[in-house]
Design a protein around this motif. Structure first.
Motif, PDB file in Angstrom:
ATOM      1  N   CYS A   2      -5.506  57.691  14.859  1.00 40.70           N
ATOM      2  CA  CYS A   2      -6.925  57.303  14.994  1.00 40.70           C
ATOM      3  C   CYS A   2      -7.148  56.507  16.274  1.00 40.70           C
ATOM      4  O   CYS A   2      -8.108  56.712  17.011  1.00 40.70           O
ATOM      5  CB  CYS A   2      -7.336  56.487  13.755  1.00 40.70           C
ATOM      6  SG  CYS A   2      -9.068  55.977  13.814  1.00 40.70           S
ATOM      7  N   ASP A   5      -6.896  58.958  19.129  1.00 41.38           N
ATOM      8  CA  ASP A   5      -8.143  59.738  19.228  1.00 41.38           C
ATOM      9  C   ASP A   5      -9.280  58.903  19.793  1.00 41.38           C
ATOM     10  O   ASP A   5     -10.101  59.366  20.601  1.00 41.38           O
ATOM     11  CB  ASP A   5      -8.520  60.267  17.834  1.00 41.38           C
ATOM     12  CG  ASP A   5      -7.530  61.293  17.348  1.00 41.38           C
ATOM     13  OD1 ASP A   5      -7.436  61.490  16.113  1.00 41.38           O
ATOM     14  OD2 ASP A   5      -6.869  61.926  18.187  1.00 41.38           O
ATOM     15  N   GLN A   6      -9.329  57.613  19.354  1.00 42.11           N
ATOM     16  CA  GLN A   6     -10.392  56.723  19.867  1.00 42.11           C
ATOM     17  C   GLN A   6     -10.234  56.499  21.365  1.00 42.11           C
ATOM     18  O   GLN A   6     -11.211  56.527  22.120  1.00 42.11           O
ATOM     19  CB  GLN A   6     -10.325  55.396  19.115  1.00 42.11           C
ATOM     20  CG  GLN A   6     -11.470  54.441  19.464  1.00 42.11           C
ATOM     21  CD  GLN A   6     -11.405  53.168  18.646  1.00 42.11           C
ATOM     22  OE1 GLN A   6     -10.486  52.996  17.872  1.00 42.11           O
ATOM     23  NE2 GLN A   6     -12.355  52.302  18.843  1.00 42.11           N
ATOM     24  N   LYS A   7      -8.967  56.280  21.808  1.00 39.37           N
ATOM     25  CA  LYS A   7      -8.744  56.081  23.250  1.00 39.37           C
ATOM     26  C   LYS A   7      -9.053  57.346  24.048  1.00 39.37           C
ATOM     27  O   LYS A   7      -9.623  57.296  25.137  1.00 39.37           O
ATOM     28  CB  LYS A   7      -7.283  55.644  23.496  1.00 39.37           C
ATOM     29  CG  LYS A   7      -6.987  54.249  22.988  1.00 39.37           C
ATOM     30  CD  LYS A   7      -7.849  53.214  23.717  1.00 39.37           C
ATOM     31  CE  LYS A   7      -7.623  51.822  23.239  1.00 39.37           C
ATOM     32  NZ  LYS A   7      -8.481  50.837  23.934  1.00 39.37           N
ATOM     33  N   LEU A   9     -11.213  59.596  23.171  1.00 36.64           N
ATOM     34  CA  LEU A   9     -12.683  59.687  23.176  1.00 36.64           C
ATOM     35  C   LEU A   9     -13.286  58.732  24.197  1.00 36.64           C
ATOM     36  O   LEU A   9     -14.225  59.080  24.924  1.00 36.64           O
ATOM     37  CB  LEU A   9     -13.208  59.381  21.772  1.00 36.64           C
ATOM     38  CG  LEU A   9     -14.730  59.529  21.568  1.00 36.64           C
ATOM     39  CD1 LEU A   9     -15.154  60.971  21.839  1.00 36.64           C
ATOM     40  CD2 LEU A   9     -15.107  59.126  20.158  1.00 36.64           C
ATOM     41  N   GLN A  10     -12.745  57.482  24.271  1.00 38.85           N
ATOM     42  CA  GLN A  10     -13.251  56.522  25.260  1.00 38.85           C
ATOM     43  C   GLN A  10     -12.996  57.016  26.683  1.00 38.85           C
ATOM     44  O   GLN A  10     -13.864  56.924  27.551  1.00 38.85           O
ATOM     45  CB  GLN A  10     -12.576  55.162  25.043  1.00 38.85           C
ATOM     46  CG  GLN A  10     -13.024  54.437  23.773  1.00 38.85           C
ATOM     47  CD  GLN A  10     -12.312  53.113  23.602  1.00 38.85           C
ATOM     48  OE1 GLN A  10     -11.472  52.748  24.423  1.00 38.85           O
ATOM     49  NE2 GLN A  10     -12.644  52.391  22.542  1.00 38.85           N
ATOM     50  N   THR A  12     -12.617  60.138  27.656  1.00 34.10           N
ATOM     51  CA  THR A  12     -13.528  61.272  27.884  1.00 34.10           C
ATOM     52  C   THR A  12     -14.939  60.783  28.169  1.00 34.10           C
ATOM     53  O   THR A  12     -15.641  61.284  29.053  1.00 34.10           O
ATOM     54  CB  THR A  12     -13.529  62.192  26.662  1.00 34.10           C
ATOM     55  OG1 THR A  12     -12.189  62.571  26.363  1.00 34.10           O
ATOM     56  CG2 THR A  12     -14.352  63.445  26.935  1.00 34.10           C
ATOM     57  N   PHE A  13     -15.391  59.788  27.395  1.00 35.66           N
ATOM     58  CA  PHE A  13     -16.736  59.230  27.626  1.00 35.66           C
ATOM     59  C   PHE A  13     -16.842  58.573  29.004  1.00 35.66           C
ATOM     60  O   PHE A  13     -17.861  58.691  29.687  1.00 35.66           O
ATOM     61  CB  PHE A  13     -17.039  58.216  26.520  1.00 35.66           C
ATOM     62  CG  PHE A  13     -18.401  57.577  26.650  1.00 35.66           C
ATOM     63  CD1 PHE A  13     -18.525  56.270  27.127  1.00 35.66           C
ATOM     64  CD2 PHE A  13     -19.552  58.283  26.336  1.00 35.66           C
ATOM     65  CE1 PHE A  13     -19.767  55.696  27.262  1.00 35.66           C
ATOM     66  CE2 PHE A  13     -20.787  57.707  26.457  1.00 35.66           C
ATOM     67  CZ  PHE A  13     -20.892  56.396  26.939  1.00 35.66           C
ATOM     68  N   TRP A  16     -17.034  61.347  31.481  1.00 35.30           N
ATOM     69  CA  TRP A  16     -18.391  61.923  31.438  1.00 35.30           C
ATOM     70  C   TRP A  16     -19.404  60.995  32.084  1.00 35.30           C
ATOM     71  O   TRP A  16     -20.310  61.432  32.797  1.00 35.30           O
ATOM     72  CB  TRP A  16     -18.763  62.195  29.993  1.00 35.30           C
ATOM     73  CG  TRP A  16     -20.189  62.657  29.845  1.00 35.30           C
ATOM     74  CD1 TRP A  16     -20.679  63.910  30.024  1.00 35.30           C
ATOM     75  CD2 TRP A  16     -21.317  61.850  29.500  1.00 35.30           C
ATOM     76  NE1 TRP A  16     -22.018  63.936  29.829  1.00 35.30           N
ATOM     77  CE2 TRP A  16     -22.448  62.689  29.506  1.00 35.30           C
ATOM     78  CE3 TRP A  16     -21.484  60.519  29.193  1.00 35.30           C
ATOM     79  CZ2 TRP A  16     -23.714  62.219  29.216  1.00 35.30           C
ATOM     80  CZ3 TRP A  16     -22.743  60.062  28.904  1.00 35.30           C
ATOM     81  CH2 TRP A  16     -23.837  60.894  28.908  1.00 35.30           C
TER      82      TRP A  16
END
Length: 285
Positions: A2, A5-7, A9-10, A12-13, A16
């Motif tokens: 988790c 995945d959170q890192k 996602l961060q 990727t954000f 972006w």
């Protein structure tokens, strides 16, 4: 997982967000270029309109000057013609008077002398009039040439001033644009440095968190391994207990089977005895 995945996602954000920021800066630069082109076109259009108005004013002034020159020429021609008509009338009158006087006096010599003198006077008067007219025309022509030179000089000065103002405006606009681009590049460089520092801090923090997580994961893994060993040992003990119970159950079953077999044998022996006694009783009966 988790946390990973959170890192992800961060990260990727953030990527972006950086792409969105780059797109936004590209849009802003495109808008600035468009605004700069529109401003240049507006300045060029204003300069062209001023030049067109100036040319129109020059043409109007030149037409007015030509009309005034034509009017002055017509006026001078009309005045000369009027003078010539008056002179001709005077001449005709004087000729009629002279003829009458000649006819009256019949003094041909005096008439010839008077006519010669009168002719000389008329000729001198005409020559004086023509000289005065030529002098006036030369003065007017010189004045017109001086006015034309002064007008052309003022127009050239105005054009030079307008070109100087336009050049100064373009130079100021170019200087402002260069300063703005330098500020934009400096701002981008500072922003990039801040982003690199933040990225280094985040990576360092992430590395520390990852090392802490790895240590905690290693301790958890060792604890889970110990727990699995305990579970295996408990399973072995439980299996041994089950095997002991099963073995005891098998022994009990075997004992019970032997007892049943003995009971069956005893029952068969008892039946045989009863049959023997039955047969004996039946034979005895």
């Amino acid at each position: 997982r988790c946390f990973y995945d959170q890192k992800i996602l961060q990260k990727t954000f953030r990527e972006w967000k950086e792409q969105w920021t780059v797109c936004r800066e590209r849009k802003l630069s495109l808008r600035a270029d468009d605004h700069y082109r529109r401003l240049l076109l507006n300045l060029i259009f204003k300069a062209w309109r001023a030049y067109a108005w100036q040319q129109q004013g020059k043409r109007n002034k030149y037409c007015v000057a030509e009309s005034h020159a034509k009017k002055q020429t017509m006026l001078r021609t009309w005045q000369r013609w009027l003078v010539y008509v008056d002179v001709q009338k005077t001449k005709f009158g004087m000729q009629s008077v002279a003829l009458a006087f000649r006819e009256r006096s019949c003094l041909r010599i005096s008439w010839a002398v008077w006519r010669r003198q009168h002719y000389q006077k008329c000729t001198g008067h005409k020559m004086n009039i023509l000289a005065l007219q030529h002098w006036a025309q030369s003065l007017q022509f010189r004045a017109w040439l001086q006015w034309r030179e002064l007008y052309l000089y003022t127009q050239n000065e105005k054009q030079k001033e307008s070109r100087a103002v336009t050049h100064h405006q373009h130079w100021e606009l170019r200087r402002c644009m260069g300063a703005w681009l330098g500020y934009l590049n400096l701002h981008r460089l500072k922003k990039r440095q801040n982003e690199l520092a933040q990225e280094f801090h985040r990576s360092r923090t992430l590395r520390g968190c990852f090392s802490d997580w790895r240590l905690s994961w290693e301790s958890m893994r060792r604890m889970h391994a110990h727990q699995r060993d305990l579970e295996k040992q408990a399973a072995r003990i439980a299996l041994w207990r089950v095997f002991a119970h099963w073995k005891h159950y098998v022994v009990l079953c075997m004992e019970k089977a032997q007892q049943c077999e003995l009971a069956d044998k005893h029952y068969k022996c008892h039946l045989l005895v009863l049959q023997k006694f039955w047969n004996r009783w039946k034979s005895h009966l």
